[in-house]
Design a protein around this motif. Sequence first.
Motif, PDB file in Angstrom:
ATOM      1  N   VAL A 142       5.643   1.300 -49.664  1.00 39.68           N
ATOM      2  CA  VAL A 142       4.509   0.567 -49.099  1.00 39.68           C
ATOM      3  C   VAL A 142       3.243   0.820 -49.917  1.00 39.68           C
ATOM      4  CG1 VAL A 142       2.940   0.466 -47.116  1.00 39.68           C
ATOM      5  CG2 VAL A 142       5.404   0.423 -46.758  1.00 39.68           C
ATOM      6  N   GLU A 143       3.006   2.081 -50.281  1.00 36.78           N
ATOM      7  CA  GLU A 143       1.814   2.400 -51.062  1.00 36.78           C
ATOM      8  C   GLU A 143       1.899   1.835 -52.478  1.00 36.78           C
ATOM      9  OE1 GLU A 143      -0.654   3.222 -49.625  1.00 36.78           O
ATOM     10  OE2 GLU A 143      -0.514   4.954 -48.321  1.00 36.78           O
ATOM     11  N   GLY A 144       3.101   1.789 -53.048  1.00 38.45           N
ATOM     12  CA  GLY A 144       3.264   1.207 -54.382  1.00 38.45           C
ATOM     13  C   GLY A 144       2.931  -0.278 -54.396  1.00 38.45           C
ATOM     14  N   VAL A 145       3.433  -0.998 -53.400  1.00 34.01           N
ATOM     15  CA  VAL A 145       3.125  -2.425 -53.306  1.00 34.01           C
ATOM     16  C   VAL A 145       1.631  -2.622 -53.027  1.00 34.01           C
ATOM     17  CG1 VAL A 145       3.618  -4.564 -52.068  1.00 34.01           C
ATOM     18  CG2 VAL A 145       5.461  -2.946 -52.532  1.00 34.01           C
ATOM     19  N   THR A 146       1.053  -1.739 -52.203  1.00 36.13           N
ATOM     20  CA  THR A 146      -0.382  -1.824 -51.919  1.00 36.13           C
ATOM     21  C   THR A 146      -1.204  -1.657 -53.191  1.00 36.13           C
ATOM     22  OG1 THR A 146      -0.017  -0.906 -49.700  1.00 36.13           O
ATOM     23  CG2 THR A 146      -2.264  -0.844 -50.568  1.00 36.13           C
ATOM     24  N   ALA A 147      -0.831  -0.674 -54.029  1.00 29.11           N
ATOM     25  CA  ALA A 147      -1.556  -0.446 -55.285  1.00 29.11           C
ATOM     26  C   ALA A 147      -1.483  -1.674 -56.181  1.00 29.11           C
ATOM     27  CB  ALA A 147      -0.986   0.778 -56.005  1.00 29.11           C
ATOM     28  N   ALA A 148      -0.292  -2.252 -56.303  1.00 30.86           N
ATOM     29  CA  ALA A 148      -0.129  -3.442 -57.150  1.00 30.86           C
ATOM     30  C   ALA A 148      -0.954  -4.608 -56.613  1.00 30.86           C
ATOM     31  CB  ALA A 148       1.346  -3.820 -57.234  1.00 30.86           C
ATOM     32  N   ALA A 149      -0.921  -4.797 -55.297  1.00 27.88           N
ATOM     33  CA  ALA A 149      -1.685  -5.898 -54.695  1.00 27.88           C
ATOM     34  C   ALA A 149      -3.184  -5.679 -54.849  1.00 27.88           C
ATOM     35  CB  ALA A 149      -1.319  -6.032 -53.213  1.00 27.88           C
ATOM     36  N   GLN A 180      -9.199 -16.765 -58.526  1.00 26.54           N
ATOM     37  CA  GLN A 180      -9.165 -17.987 -57.729  1.00 26.54           C
ATOM     38  C   GLN A 180      -8.915 -17.637 -56.270  1.00 26.54           C
ATOM     39  OE1 GLN A 180      -6.442 -20.893 -59.282  1.00 26.54           O
ATOM     40  NE2 GLN A 180      -7.272 -20.796 -61.356  1.00 26.54           N
ATOM     41  N   TRP A 181      -9.461 -18.479 -55.384  1.00 22.70           N
ATOM     42  CA  TRP A 181      -9.374 -18.254 -53.948  1.00 22.70           C
ATOM     43  C   TRP A 181      -7.934 -18.142 -53.465  1.00 22.70           C
ATOM     44  CZ3 TRP A 181     -12.249 -17.177 -49.751  1.00 22.70           C
ATOM     45  CH2 TRP A 181     -11.756 -17.543 -48.490  1.00 22.70           C
ATOM     46  N   TRP A 182      -7.070 -19.039 -53.927  1.00 24.27           N
ATOM     47  CA  TRP A 182      -5.700 -19.075 -53.408  1.00 24.27           C
ATOM     48  C   TRP A 182      -4.886 -17.867 -53.855  1.00 24.27           C
ATOM     49  CZ3 TRP A 182      -1.594 -19.234 -56.820  1.00 24.27           C
ATOM     50  CH2 TRP A 182      -1.885 -19.585 -58.139  1.00 24.27           C
ATOM     51  N   VAL A 183      -5.337 -17.155 -54.863  1.00 18.51           N
ATOM     52  CA  VAL A 183      -4.689 -15.906 -55.273  1.00 18.51           C
ATOM     53  C   VAL A 183      -5.324 -14.717 -54.554  1.00 18.51           C
ATOM     54  CG1 VAL A 183      -4.204 -14.361 -57.206  1.00 18.51           C
ATOM     55  CG2 VAL A 183      -4.087 -16.840 -57.537  1.00 18.51           C
ATOM     56  N   ALA A 184      -6.640 -14.712 -54.468  1.00 21.56           N
ATOM     57  CA  ALA A 184      -7.355 -13.564 -53.910  1.00 21.56           C
ATOM     58  C   ALA A 184      -7.075 -13.367 -52.422  1.00 21.56           C
ATOM     59  CB  ALA A 184      -8.858 -13.733 -54.152  1.00 21.56           C
ATOM     60  N   VAL A 185      -7.086 -14.438 -51.646  1.00 22.71           N
ATOM     61  CA  VAL A 185      -6.948 -14.309 -50.193  1.00 22.71           C
ATOM     62  C   VAL A 185      -5.584 -13.751 -49.783  1.00 22.71           C
ATOM     63  CG1 VAL A 185      -6.807 -15.611 -48.036  1.00 22.71           C
ATOM     64  CG2 VAL A 185      -8.713 -15.987 -49.596  1.00 22.71           C
ATOM     65  N   PRO A 186      -4.451 -14.279 -50.296  1.00 20.89           N
ATOM     66  CA  PRO A 186      -3.173 -13.672 -49.916  1.00 20.89           C
ATOM     67  C   PRO A 186      -3.069 -12.192 -50.298  1.00 20.89           C
ATOM     68  CG  PRO A 186      -2.813 -15.817 -50.926  1.00 20.89           C
ATOM     69  CD  PRO A 186      -4.249 -15.486 -51.138  1.00 20.89           C
ATOM     70  N   LEU A 187      -3.596 -11.821 -51.475  1.00 20.92           N
ATOM     71  CA  LEU A 187      -3.544 -10.417 -51.880  1.00 20.92           C
ATOM     72  C   LEU A 187      -4.438  -9.559 -50.988  1.00 20.92           C
ATOM     73  CD1 LEU A 187      -3.566 -10.758 -55.783  1.00 20.92           C
ATOM     74  CD2 LEU A 187      -1.654 -10.062 -54.313  1.00 20.92           C
ATOM     75  N   TYR A 188      -5.588 -10.082 -50.612  1.00 20.96           N
ATOM     76  CA  TYR A 188      -6.485  -9.368 -49.699  1.00 20.96           C
ATOM     77  C   TYR A 188      -5.781  -9.097 -48.366  1.00 20.96           C
ATOM     78  CZ  TYR A 188     -10.270  -8.946 -46.242  1.00 20.96           C
ATOM     79  OH  TYR A 188     -11.070  -8.545 -45.200  1.00 20.96           O
ATOM     80  N   LEU A 189      -5.160 -10.126 -47.799  1.00 22.33           N
ATOM     81  CA  LEU A 189      -4.462  -9.956 -46.528  1.00 22.33           C
ATOM     82  C   LEU A 189      -3.265  -9.023 -46.672  1.00 22.33           C
ATOM     83  CD1 LEU A 189      -4.558 -13.638 -45.229  1.00 22.33           C
ATOM     84  CD2 LEU A 189      -5.878 -11.694 -44.358  1.00 22.33           C
ATOM     85  N   LEU A 190      -2.554  -9.106 -47.805  1.00 21.70           N
ATOM     86  CA  LEU A 190      -1.401  -8.232 -48.024  1.00 21.70           C
ATOM     87  C   LEU A 190      -1.824  -6.772 -48.043  1.00 21.70           C
ATOM     88  CD1 LEU A 190       1.598  -7.851 -48.675  1.00 21.70           C
ATOM     89  CD2 LEU A 190       1.040  -8.169 -51.106  1.00 21.70           C
ATOM     90  N   VAL A 191      -2.921  -6.465 -48.742  1.00 22.45           N
ATOM     91  CA  VAL A 191      -3.400  -5.083 -48.790  1.00 22.45           C
ATOM     92  C   VAL A 191      -3.755  -4.595 -47.387  1.00 22.45           C
ATOM     93  CG1 VAL A 191      -5.228  -3.561 -49.640  1.00 22.45           C
ATOM     94  CG2 VAL A 191      -4.199  -5.236 -51.169  1.00 22.45           C
TER      95      VAL A 191
END
Length: 403
Positions: free
Chosen positions: A283-290, A299-310
């Motif tokens: 979980v922490e590894g994926v969080t670091a990558a995100a 771009q908005w469509w990239v930033a928002v999903p990564l923000y929510l994923l973190v």
Amino acid sequence: MSPYRLYLLVCGLGSFAGRTAFTLNLVYQATVVGLSPLQLVLVGTVMEGVCFVAQVPTGVIADVVSRRLSVIVGYLLMGVGLLVWGLFPSFAAVLVANVIWSIGAVCVDGAEEAWAADEIEPDRVTSAFVRGGQVGQAGSLLGILAAIVLAYAGLAVPIVVGGALTLALGVLVMVFMKEERWTPTATTHSMRRQVVAGGRAVRGSTLLAGIVAGTFFAGLSSEGFDRLSQPFLLPFVGDRPIELVFGGLAMVAALGSIVVTGLVGRRLHDGHPRRVGRLLAVVEGVTAAAMIGFGLSGQWWVAVPLYLLVRLLRDAADPIMSVWLVSATEAGSRATVFSIQAQADALGQIAGGPPVGVVAQRASIGAGISVAGLFLLPAVALFGLAARSSDPVRADVVVEPLP
């Protein structure tokens, strides 16, 4: 009012007031107060520093003097801090407000649960904590909606309203909270002895030492994301209503957190330390990558999903860590080890905030967030190594599935 009903009311109203005040708080600091990236991070560093220093003396008040007194003082201080925060839009006022609010938050933290465990009927304590968590989640969702509506009158309005409600909660607690079953359970000497025993437990265990060290690096990472993620998204908002955008993101994150926590809980049913530790490392590894990708996104469509994923992964990491610590510690030192782990997180946030803020100030906010993601990588390695050293699940520990 019975202690059971009062506890549920405090959970719901406290969560509602807090979420109302903090949903758009960073947007308020970045736009209305006009704080720079470094100042935003320094505000969080001051908050963590005050919490770290105040933990021990406020714990003594709750354990030696009165849990009720600690809770009352805590809510009154938090209310005053939020009012100063919203009414005086300057860097100095925000720092002062953080100090006041942080001392209050530490007074309430732990004392409220300890009061409930003492005053509520023993056969209803577990039910109170479970139901209190559910009422708190409902209050948080309603608080997000309230923040969105109130922000149309000004971004400071939700903070002021949240402060007024928190003050009202302090008065309510003063009137209705009773303390009839509590007796002092610790002295300063016994508390010092318990802290020493907890420290020895951590030093003598490769597993616990790895968890505490990994928590420190996770703390290094978290402050930068917490303080800079919303300001980073501001340029992407464009002409969209700020209140709806960030309120909507908060709502999605809150609902998603409930779902993700439930899914994670089903994977923790056996409480096996090795499996739990590996899950946390993943979980922490994926969080670091995100987090790194979020800082680099343009771009908005990239930033928002990564923000929510973190945000979702960080919410999921909390119960995993709790189960791991429970399954890896002796009952006699468990609470102290939890405190040491929390202190390591606070130290990490204190140490990690300023360098991330300097990078954000001199390079870009996105660069600062990506550096925060890099800080998390040592935690991934330490959690993985700690998981390898984990013993089979302790015979005296039964980990129930999360609801």
